[in-house]
Design a protein around this motif. Sequence first.
Motif, short mmCIF file in Angstrom:
data_model
loop_
_atom_site.label_atom_id
_atom_site.label_comp_id
_atom_site.label_asym_id
_atom_site.label_seq_id
_atom_site.Cartn_x
_atom_site.Cartn_y
_atom_site.Cartn_z
N LEU A 50 14.15 6.18 3.09
CA LEU A 50 13.33 4.99 3.29
C LEU A 50 14.13 3.78 2.85
CD1 LEU A 50 10.67 3.58 4.00
CD2 LEU A 50 9.93 3.98 1.65
N ASP A 51 14.47 2.93 3.81
CA ASP A 51 15.27 1.74 3.51
C ASP A 51 16.57 2.14 2.81
OD1 ASP A 51 15.86 -0.92 3.61
OD2 ASP A 51 14.77 -1.42 1.77
N ASN A 52 17.23 3.20 3.37
CA ASN A 52 18.52 3.71 2.88
C ASN A 52 18.44 4.31 1.48
OD1 ASN A 52 19.91 2.97 5.25
ND2 ASN A 52 20.16 0.87 4.49
N LYS A 53 17.23 4.71 1.05
CA LYS A 53 17.06 5.35 -0.24
C LYS A 53 16.44 6.73 -0.01
CE LYS A 53 16.38 1.01 -2.78
NZ LYS A 53 15.45 0.23 -3.65
N GLU A 54 16.97 7.73 -0.71
CA GLU A 54 16.47 9.09 -0.54
C GLU A 54 15.07 9.24 -1.13
OE1 GLU A 54 19.17 11.91 -2.15
OE2 GLU A 54 20.69 11.59 -0.61
N LEU A 55 14.24 10.03 -0.44
CA LEU A 55 12.90 10.34 -0.90
C LEU A 55 12.76 11.85 -1.03
CD1 LEU A 55 10.56 8.03 1.24
CD2 LEU A 55 11.21 7.74 -1.15
N GLY A 56 11.98 12.27 -2.01
CA GLY A 56 11.76 13.69 -2.22
C GLY A 56 10.47 13.92 -2.98
N LEU A 57 10.22 15.15 -3.36
CA LEU A 57 8.99 15.49 -4.08
C LEU A 57 8.82 14.71 -5.38
CD1 LEU A 57 8.66 19.35 -3.51
CD2 LEU A 57 7.37 17.51 -2.44
N PRO A 58 9.89 14.39 -6.13
CA PRO A 58 9.67 13.59 -7.35
C PRO A 58 9.06 12.22 -7.07
CG PRO A 58 11.82 14.64 -7.42
CD PRO A 58 11.29 14.85 -6.03
N ASP A 59 9.17 11.72 -5.83
CA ASP A 59 8.63 10.40 -5.50
C ASP A 59 7.19 10.48 -4.98
OD1 ASP A 59 11.19 8.96 -5.91
OD2 ASP A 59 11.82 10.20 -4.21
N ASP A 82 0.83 -1.20 0.00
CA ASP A 82 0.00 0.00 0.00
C ASP A 82 0.87 1.26 0.00
OD1 ASP A 82 -2.21 1.56 0.02
OD2 ASP A 82 -3.07 0.78 1.89
N THR A 83 0.21 2.40 -0.16
CA THR A 83 0.93 3.69 -0.18
C THR A 83 1.42 4.04 1.22
OG1 THR A 83 -0.47 4.43 -2.00
CG2 THR A 83 0.74 6.13 -0.79
N LEU A 84 2.65 4.57 1.31
CA LEU A 84 3.21 5.02 2.58
C LEU A 84 2.92 6.50 2.75
CD1 LEU A 84 5.00 4.69 5.10
CD2 LEU A 84 6.97 5.23 3.64
N TYR A 85 2.22 6.84 3.83
CA TYR A 85 1.88 8.24 4.11
C TYR A 85 2.82 8.78 5.18
CZ TYR A 85 -2.47 7.49 1.54
OH TYR A 85 -3.39 7.21 0.56
N ILE A 86 3.35 9.98 4.95
CA ILE A 86 4.24 10.64 5.90
C ILE A 86 3.60 11.97 6.31
CG2 ILE A 86 6.52 11.65 6.27
CD1 ILE A 86 7.62 9.70 4.24
N GLY A 87 3.37 12.14 7.60
CA GLY A 87 2.81 13.40 8.08
C GLY A 87 1.30 13.44 8.10
N GLY A 88 0.63 12.42 7.65
CA GLY A 88 -0.83 12.40 7.62
C GLY A 88 -1.32 11.36 6.65
N TYR A 126 0.78 16.42 10.39
CA TYR A 126 2.01 17.10 10.75
C TYR A 126 2.04 18.51 10.17
CZ TYR A 126 6.99 18.21 10.93
OH TYR A 126 8.19 18.83 11.15
N LYS A 127 2.49 19.46 10.96
CA LYS A 127 2.67 20.84 10.51
C LYS A 127 4.11 21.23 10.79
CE LYS A 127 -2.12 22.15 11.59
NZ LYS A 127 -2.51 20.85 12.16
N GLY A 128 4.87 21.45 9.75
CA GLY A 128 6.28 21.79 9.92
C GLY A 128 7.05 21.51 8.65
N CYS A 129 8.35 21.28 8.79
CA CYS A 129 9.22 21.08 7.64
C CYS A 129 9.93 19.73 7.75
CB CYS A 129 10.27 22.20 7.57
SG CYS A 129 9.55 23.85 7.42
N LEU A 130 10.14 19.12 6.60
CA LEU A 130 10.85 17.84 6.51
C LEU A 130 12.00 17.97 5.52
CD1 LEU A 130 7.83 15.36 6.21
CD2 LEU A 130 9.17 15.83 8.25
N ARG A 131 13.11 17.32 5.81
CA ARG A 131 14.24 17.31 4.90
C ARG A 131 15.04 16.01 5.11
NH1 ARG A 131 18.49 21.80 7.45
NH2 ARG A 131 19.11 20.57 9.28
N ASN A 132 15.84 15.68 4.11
CA ASN A 132 16.72 14.50 4.18
C ASN A 132 15.95 13.23 4.54
OD1 ASN A 132 18.77 16.35 3.69
ND2 ASN A 132 19.34 16.53 5.84
N MET A 133 14.85 12.98 3.83
CA MET A 133 14.05 11.78 4.11
C MET A 133 14.69 10.56 3.45
SD MET A 133 10.03 12.86 3.96
CE MET A 133 10.11 13.33 2.23
#
Length: 316
Positions: free
Chosen positions: A94-103, A58-64, A85-92
């Motif tokens: 998942l299983d030693n793989k970087e996540l960002g807005l393109p994902d 299933d889809t993984l939700y972060i912050g809500g 969640y209300k705030g800022c996230l950086r350097n995410m």
Amino acid sequence: MNKGNGPTELIHGTPVADGKWHRVAVDFNPSGIGITVDRQEKTISLPSGGNRYLDLADTLYIGGTELNKRAKAFGKGLKSGDVSYKGCLRNMMLDNKELGLPDVKISQGIVVGCVWGFPCIEADPCVSGGVCSQLGVSSFKCDCDQLSCINPNHAEDYKTYSKANLPVNLEILSSSPLLVCEGGHVLVTSDNIAMVLDIAKYGVEEDGVIFTLITPPTYGTLTLDLLTTRTEHSFTLRDIDRDKIQYMHDGSETTEDSMILEVTLVAGGGYALPGYLQGRLRFPLHVNVTPVNDPPLLEILTAKVLRLAQVRDKKI
């Protein structure tokens, strides 16, 4: 987490809303869940039984989560089921793989860059004894037992709220510091004092928004047009819109100045102001002074003798 025998929830409980970055790590496996916040770890073991493996399809939700899943979680008694969640996230990772807005496949309320600010922690905007509360992403409110709760030395933009106990914070006006060169003068415009409240809704016109100078500036003067015909150092919102109010710096070697103003609302005929808009609301107006390099000045008293060193030309 639900391993097949009912949902299990783990809440770490460490406060992180302090305007600083924190490192958060979440570890989940078939036997338990662990959350680490700045090296402080909290774990919980999952009950035996249920599935031996984790379903990660299933889809993984972060912050809500999306609305239907949030309602389902809340219905099962999860305390954080309706919290986002209300705030800022950086350097995410998942299983030693970087996540960002393109994902990201589904998003809501996400913008690039961190827009949050924490004035209560970073700027100390309230007077001594005042209580500062965060409002929104970068605003604040000061509560105290004084007429003015904002620190006069607070040199950033801020909003003034009604002192009445209302279900929501009622914004009255916003203030922004004046910018003036040393020894210069500048107009007080709607960029410096602006009404946030919809005054027309309460039958108040621009002439009915009256500002009174309570404490004058220390290193300058506030020039009020038509001052000689008034018993108080007062002006209206219409005077500001017509560029009749200006601040004049006295040229002293200062970089900051401030003054205390009060605002009073007067409704027109046929209107009655509600109780929470009656009375005077006090606020400071800050001034940022840009230093200017003064030319050197040589002063010689008439009764004194100016002695100069003798210079001889020497040929080589």
